[in-house]
Structures are given as C-alpha cells and as structure tokens.
Design an enzyme around this catalytic site. Structure first.
Site, PDB file in Angstrom:
ATOM      1  N   ASP A  11       0.856  -1.191   0.000  1.00  0.00           N
ATOM      2  CA  ASP A  11       0.000   0.000   0.000  1.00  0.00           C
ATOM      3  C   ASP A  11       0.896   1.246   0.000  1.00  0.00           C
ATOM      4  OD1 ASP A  11      -2.298   1.680   0.400  1.00  0.00           O
ATOM      5  OD2 ASP A  11      -1.828   1.716   2.550  1.00  0.00           O
ATOM      6  N   ASP A  13      -0.344   5.012   0.653  1.00  0.00           N
ATOM      7  CA  ASP A  13      -0.661   6.083   1.606  1.00  0.00           C
ATOM      8  C   ASP A  13      -0.629   5.576   3.046  1.00  0.00           C
ATOM      9  OD1 ASP A  13      -1.006   8.088  -0.315  1.00  0.00           O
ATOM     10  OD2 ASP A  13      -3.030   7.384  -0.750  1.00  0.00           O
ATOM     11  N   ASP A 145      -2.040  -0.110   6.024  1.00  0.00           N
ATOM     12  CA  ASP A 145      -2.291   0.571   7.293  1.00  0.00           C
ATOM     13  C   ASP A 145      -3.776   0.788   7.579  1.00  0.00           C
ATOM     14  OD1 ASP A 145      -2.420   2.558   5.205  1.00  0.00           O
ATOM     15  OD2 ASP A 145      -2.454   4.069   6.793  1.00  0.00           O
TER      16      ASP A 145
HETATM   17 MG   LIG Z   1      -2.958   3.261   3.301  1.00  0.00          MG
END
Ligand SMILES: [Mg+2]
Length: 210
Positions: A11, A13, A145
């Site tokens: 991922d 961001d 996240d």
């Molecule tokens: Mg993310």
C-alpha cells in the site's frame, strides 16, 4: 522475474508515503488554522480535525491532490524507499496496490503524480495496481495501514502486516512499527516460502492455486 516470484503487495498512503503528515499541513491551510491545533493522532477519516464543517473528507482530499499535488509532494516514510530497493534486490517482486482512484474525475492527475513520485524516490516496482479490492490481485504478503483493508485481507486469508500509525493501533499483529521491521518480517516470510516450512498462503497462493 515471473509469477513464480515471491510477491510483496504494498500500500502507498500511510505505508510508503507520509499521507497523514502531508494531509495535516494541507488541512491546516485549507481550514485556515495553525498547524499545531490539528492533532497528529488521527483516526481513519480524520474526524479529529473537524473537517466536516468545511466540506468533509472527500473535498479536502480533492483539494490536496488537485491543488496541492499531494501524491507528488508527500514525503516518504522513513527508510521505506531504501528497504524496498533492498527487498527488490533480493528477488522479491514489489506489487504496489493503491486505492487512489477513489477520487473521481481526477484519474490522470492521481496516476501521473503517483508515477512521478515513485520515480523521484527511486522506489522499485513491477506492478502498479489501482484498485480497492486488494485481495483480488494476489500477493504472498501484504503491507497496509487502513484498518478496513487489513481486516478484509486477513478475512480473505491473505497474510497481512499492519504498518503502525494512529489509525490502526487496535489491530492485532503481525505489525511493523517502522520499515526495518517490515524488512525483517518480509524476509522471514520469504524464507518460509522458499523452504516451505510453513503454509503461508491459506488458499491464496498465487502459484499453487488452480
Ligand atoms: Mg494506506
């Protein structure tokens, strides 16, 4: 390198790029508030910054990308580009999987900024996937996240490392607090995959499933 390689699904961001740090500065300008009045400890959706009264998350996000070049100008998370280069050198196939196209009508801007940013920090990747359903593209281990992504991937049987930030402290491990821990956990998973000591894939093995 081919599909028999060990694939790391990454991922962007909040994992490779400091999304929340960049958004905090842009939000302070957008809200016309001093930076230090915006808490750094935020939950997913940024409710702590009271952005709803000014138009809400989607509007702030659109401003950040289209007017402040969020995806081109955000800082990388410490050690992320260097560790990704090391993992790539070890033969791991980096597959970036991001949902940045959730911003409608600005796809060219989002994609162009993303590719420019990846190049400018010399972040290696073989695949660049813009999609919401991250489990659909397949990887031997994922790093993400966002609580909803981590929970969905794990529910699908995908081995997923949660990258720590204030949005995900309640999630169970495996967890990495920094990129040196990512490196260790990914190399462990690679070694287990190579030696076949543990069934990592739980039905998600892109090489062995029919
Ligand atoms: Mg993310």
């Amino acid at each position: 390198m081919d599909e028999s390689s060990f694939i790391l699904g990454v991922d962007l961001d909040g994992v490779v790029g400091d999304f929340y740090g960049a958004m905090r500065k842009i939000a302070a300008e957008w809200l016309d508030k001093p930076l230090d009045t915006l808490p750094e400890e935020v939950s997913y959706g940024l409710d702590e910054w009271n952005i709803d009264e000014s138009g809400g998350y989607d509007r702030l996000h659109r401003f950040a990308v289209t007017q402040r070049n969020l995806f081109r100008d955000m800082q990388p998370i410490k050690d992320a580009p260097a560790v990704l280069r090391k993992l790539s050198t070890r033969g791991i196939r980096i597959r970036i999987i991001t949902h940045r196209l959730f911003l409608k009508y600005s796809h060219k801007t989002s994609i162009t900024q993303t590719v420019d940013w990846l190049d400018s920090y010399d972040i290696p990747y073989w695949d660049l996937c813009f999609m919401a359903d991250k489990g659909a593209v397949g990887a031997h281990v994922y790093i993400d996240d966002a609580p909803s992504n981590v929970e969905r991937l794990r529910a699908q049987g995908c081995r997923t490392i949660v990258f720590s930030n204030s949005t995900n402290r309640d999630l169970p491990g495996p967890r990495a607090d920094n990129w040196l821990e990512v490196e260790r956990l990914v190399l462990e998973a690679l070694e287990e995959w190579r030696t076949g000591t543990v069934d990592l894939f739980e039905g998600m093995d892109v090489n062995k499933s029919v």
